[in-house]
Structures are given as C-alpha cells and as structure tokens.
Design a protein around this motif. Structure first.
Motif, PDB file in Angstrom:
ATOM      1  N   PRO A  29      30.872  86.016  12.155  1.00 25.30           N
ATOM      2  CA  PRO A  29      30.928  87.175  10.969  1.00 25.30           C
ATOM      3  C   PRO A  29      29.335  87.539  10.887  1.00 25.30           C
ATOM      4  O   PRO A  29      28.449  86.917  11.069  1.00 25.30           O
ATOM      5  CB  PRO A  29      31.435  86.707   9.707  1.00 25.30           C
ATOM      6  CG  PRO A  29      31.508  85.169   9.892  1.00 25.30           C
ATOM      7  CD  PRO A  29      31.716  84.965  11.248  1.00 25.30           C
ATOM      8  N   ASP A  30      29.004  88.821  10.490  1.00 29.00           N
ATOM      9  CA  ASP A  30      27.856  89.434  10.714  1.00 29.00           C
ATOM     10  C   ASP A  30      26.769  88.381   9.819  1.00 29.00           C
ATOM     11  O   ASP A  30      25.766  88.086  10.272  1.00 29.00           O
ATOM     12  CB  ASP A  30      27.639  90.557   9.707  1.00 29.00           C
ATOM     13  CG  ASP A  30      28.185  91.752  10.789  1.00 29.00           C
ATOM     14  OD1 ASP A  30      28.503  91.596  12.198  1.00 29.00           O
ATOM     15  OD2 ASP A  30      28.624  92.650  10.237  1.00 29.00           O
ATOM     16  N   THR A  31      26.868  88.027   8.556  1.00 29.97           N
ATOM     17  CA  THR A  31      25.882  87.339   7.493  1.00 29.97           C
ATOM     18  C   THR A  31      25.612  85.855   8.064  1.00 29.97           C
ATOM     19  O   THR A  31      24.428  85.610   8.578  1.00 29.97           O
ATOM     20  CB  THR A  31      26.558  86.932   6.271  1.00 29.97           C
ATOM     21  OG1 THR A  31      27.091  88.335   5.670  1.00 29.97           O
ATOM     22  CG2 THR A  31      25.388  86.571   5.467  1.00 29.97           C
ATOM     23  N   GLY A  32      26.601  85.251   8.846  1.00 29.15           N
ATOM     24  CA  GLY A  32      26.268  84.088   9.406  1.00 29.15           C
ATOM     25  C   GLY A  32      25.403  84.199  10.807  1.00 29.15           C
ATOM     26  O   GLY A  32      24.516  83.220  10.859  1.00 29.15           O
ATOM     27  N   THR A  33      25.820  85.131  11.331  1.00 26.54           N
ATOM     28  CA  THR A  33      25.196  85.495  12.617  1.00 26.54           C
ATOM     29  C   THR A  33      23.851  85.777  12.467  1.00 26.54           C
ATOM     30  O   THR A  33      22.738  85.373  13.153  1.00 26.54           O
ATOM     31  CB  THR A  33      25.998  86.594  13.440  1.00 26.54           C
ATOM     32  OG1 THR A  33      27.341  86.045  13.630  1.00 26.54           O
ATOM     33  CG2 THR A  33      25.020  86.682  14.755  1.00 26.54           C
ATOM     34  N   PHE A  34      23.471  86.735  11.442  1.00 33.20           N
ATOM     35  CA  PHE A  34      22.270  87.120  10.872  1.00 33.20           C
ATOM     36  C   PHE A  34      21.257  85.840  10.650  1.00 33.20           C
ATOM     37  O   PHE A  34      20.202  85.697  11.094  1.00 33.20           O
ATOM     38  CB  PHE A  34      22.189  87.949   9.971  1.00 33.20           C
ATOM     39  CG  PHE A  34      22.774  89.524  10.065  1.00 33.20           C
ATOM     40  CD1 PHE A  34      23.256  89.854  11.365  1.00 33.20           C
ATOM     41  CD2 PHE A  34      23.341  90.111   9.132  1.00 33.20           C
ATOM     42  CE1 PHE A  34      23.594  91.022  11.827  1.00 33.20           C
ATOM     43  CE2 PHE A  34      23.806  91.418   9.196  1.00 33.20           C
ATOM     44  CZ  PHE A  34      24.202  91.719  10.796  1.00 33.20           C
ATOM     45  N   MET A  35      21.600  85.049   9.801  1.00 29.84           N
ATOM     46  CA  MET A  35      21.076  83.803   9.606  1.00 29.84           C
ATOM     47  C   MET A  35      20.801  82.934  10.856  1.00 29.84           C
ATOM     48  O   MET A  35      19.789  82.375  10.943  1.00 29.84           O
ATOM     49  CB  MET A  35      21.908  82.874   8.389  1.00 29.84           C
ATOM     50  CG  MET A  35      21.562  83.643   7.372  1.00 29.84           C
ATOM     51  SD  MET A  35      20.300  83.958   6.583  1.00 29.84           S
ATOM     52  CE  MET A  35      20.894  85.034   5.178  1.00 29.84           C
ATOM     53  N   ALA A  42      23.425  79.613   8.088  1.00 29.89           N
ATOM     54  CA  ALA A  42      24.143  79.889   9.160  1.00 29.89           C
ATOM     55  C   ALA A  42      25.126  79.171   9.290  1.00 29.89           C
ATOM     56  O   ALA A  42      26.459  79.753   9.478  1.00 29.89           O
ATOM     57  CB  ALA A  42      23.279  80.167  10.265  1.00 29.89           C
ATOM     58  N   PRO A  68      24.762  79.911  -3.628  1.00 28.96           N
ATOM     59  CA  PRO A  68      23.862  80.904  -3.556  1.00 28.96           C
ATOM     60  C   PRO A  68      22.735  80.822  -4.582  1.00 28.96           C
ATOM     61  O   PRO A  68      21.434  81.047  -4.421  1.00 28.96           O
ATOM     62  CB  PRO A  68      24.847  82.346  -4.110  1.00 28.96           C
ATOM     63  CG  PRO A  68      26.053  81.816  -3.718  1.00 28.96           C
ATOM     64  CD  PRO A  68      26.341  80.350  -3.928  1.00 28.96           C
ATOM     65  N   LEU A 124      27.784  79.773   6.400  1.00 28.99           N
ATOM     66  CA  LEU A 124      28.310  80.959   6.679  1.00 28.99           C
ATOM     67  C   LEU A 124      29.283  81.148   7.430  1.00 28.99           C
ATOM     68  O   LEU A 124      30.171  81.658   7.306  1.00 28.99           O
ATOM     69  CB  LEU A 124      27.282  82.011   6.462  1.00 28.99           C
ATOM     70  CG  LEU A 124      26.535  82.044   5.298  1.00 28.99           C
ATOM     71  CD1 LEU A 124      25.392  83.129   5.466  1.00 28.99           C
ATOM     72  CD2 LEU A 124      27.150  82.596   4.263  1.00 28.99           C
ATOM     73  N   HIS A 147      23.922  91.070  19.067  1.00 31.12           N
ATOM     74  CA  HIS A 147      24.897  90.974  18.145  1.00 31.12           C
ATOM     75  C   HIS A 147      25.558  92.151  17.883  1.00 31.12           C
ATOM     76  O   HIS A 147      27.048  92.201  18.115  1.00 31.12           O
ATOM     77  CB  HIS A 147      24.357  90.494  16.745  1.00 31.12           C
ATOM     78  CG  HIS A 147      25.402  90.518  15.623  1.00 31.12           C
ATOM     79  ND1 HIS A 147      26.563  89.554  15.623  1.00 31.12           N
ATOM     80  CD2 HIS A 147      25.509  91.639  14.677  1.00 31.12           C
ATOM     81  CE1 HIS A 147      27.259  90.105  14.485  1.00 31.12           C
ATOM     82  NE2 HIS A 147      26.727  90.871  13.827  1.00 31.12           N
ATOM     83  N   THR A 198      32.411  78.941   6.951  1.00 32.80           N
ATOM     84  CA  THR A 198      33.056  78.939   5.399  1.00 32.80           C
ATOM     85  C   THR A 198      34.428  78.404   5.364  1.00 32.80           C
ATOM     86  O   THR A 198      34.499  77.466   4.430  1.00 32.80           O
ATOM     87  CB  THR A 198      32.883  80.334   5.012  1.00 32.80           C
ATOM     88  OG1 THR A 198      31.641  80.732   5.051  1.00 32.80           O
ATOM     89  CG2 THR A 198      33.257  80.350   3.520  1.00 32.80           C
TER      90      THR A 198
END
Length: 161
Positions: A83-89, A117, A145, A120, A71, A123
């Motif tokens: 984006p980072d957060t969705g990709t991390f999930m 994911a 959340p 996110l 990533h 979104t």
C-alpha cells in the motif's frame, strides 16, 4: 566529474526524450506518457548529481522522486504491490540509508522510517501478532501515531549540542 550543469542537463535530456517519444506516438511506450515518468526523470537527474558529482545531499531527493515515480508505475500493474503509505515510508528510508552510505549521516532517520514502513506494510500481521501477545502490546499499537508525533516533535524542537 565536477560538472555543475549535470542536473539541468539530464532533466532537459530526459524531458526532451519524453516529449519526443510522446509526439512520436510509439504505442509500446504509451503507458509511460504520464506524470510518474517525469518524477522518474527528475529523480534520476538528482541521483546522477549526487553520485557523479559527489554532491551527496542530492541522493535523498533523488531516491524519493525516483521511488515515487517507480511506485506509481508499478502500483497500477502489480496487485501484490504494498500500500501507498508504507511504500512511501520505505522509499524515504531507502533515501536516508543511501545517503548514510556516502556521508555517514542519517542512519537513525533511515532506520526510523524503515521501522514505520514495516509497521505500515505489514499492518495486518503486526495487528494479529499484538492481538495474540496481550493487551499491553495492543495499547502500544493503538497509540503508535502519537508516538510518531512525539518523536517528530523531539527531532524538530529538541536542542542539539
């Protein structure tokens, strides 16, 4: 292949190759002389340990570390990368699903992380959809959340039979 030295061996080979190439100053590979490459090396070692020695618990950390390393390499070069957060999930979801494939455990967790994911990563599209479908869906979207917190607390504190 029941070799318990596989993980440290692959890490040492990978780090040795990394530092050798870095000292050789090969310009073609210059953009790979970064910490995400080290994540990739350790992640690949975990994946090899998980798949080649049938220690399937190593698949989840291997997928996460390999995914994060990939990533961070891709994110700087591809503008359309999520984006980072969705990709991390999504990476965590993939890890659980790959482990489920071998062990039969973790399907719920993988699907849960995959749903988060998708929310996110998409979104804006989800927000536009909820904006069109009514106020009840907007309320859910506003408090999702808190829903994640509740599900996480249930997973941690609920007694298992």
């Amino acid at each position: 292949m029941k070799n318990r030295q596989l993980f440290p061996g692959i890490v040492l080979i990978g780090f040795g190759a990394y530092f050798f190439m870095e000292k050789s100053e090969i310009e073609l590979l210059e953009k790979f002389y970064t910490w995400p490459t080290l994540l990739l090396i350790v992640g690949i070692a975990f994946l090899c340990q998980g798949y080649l020695t049938r220690e399937h618990d190593a698949i989840l950390p291997g997928t996460i570390l390999t995914g994060l390393g990939g990533h961070f390499h891709i994110a700087g070069n591809v503008q359309s990368w999520p984006p980072d957060t969705g990709t991390f999930m999504a990476i965590i979801a993939l890890g659980f699903l790959l482990r489920y494939q071998k062990t039969g455990n973790g399907l719920f967790h993988g699907l849960l992380f995959l749903a988060v994911a998708i929310l996110l990563i998409f979104t804006e599209q989800v927000d536009a959809l909820f904006g069109q479908t009514g106020s009840s869906m907007t309320l859910v979207w506003k408090f999702w959340p808190a829903i994640l917190l509740a599900i996480g607390a249930w997973l941690v504190f609920a007694k298992r039979r």
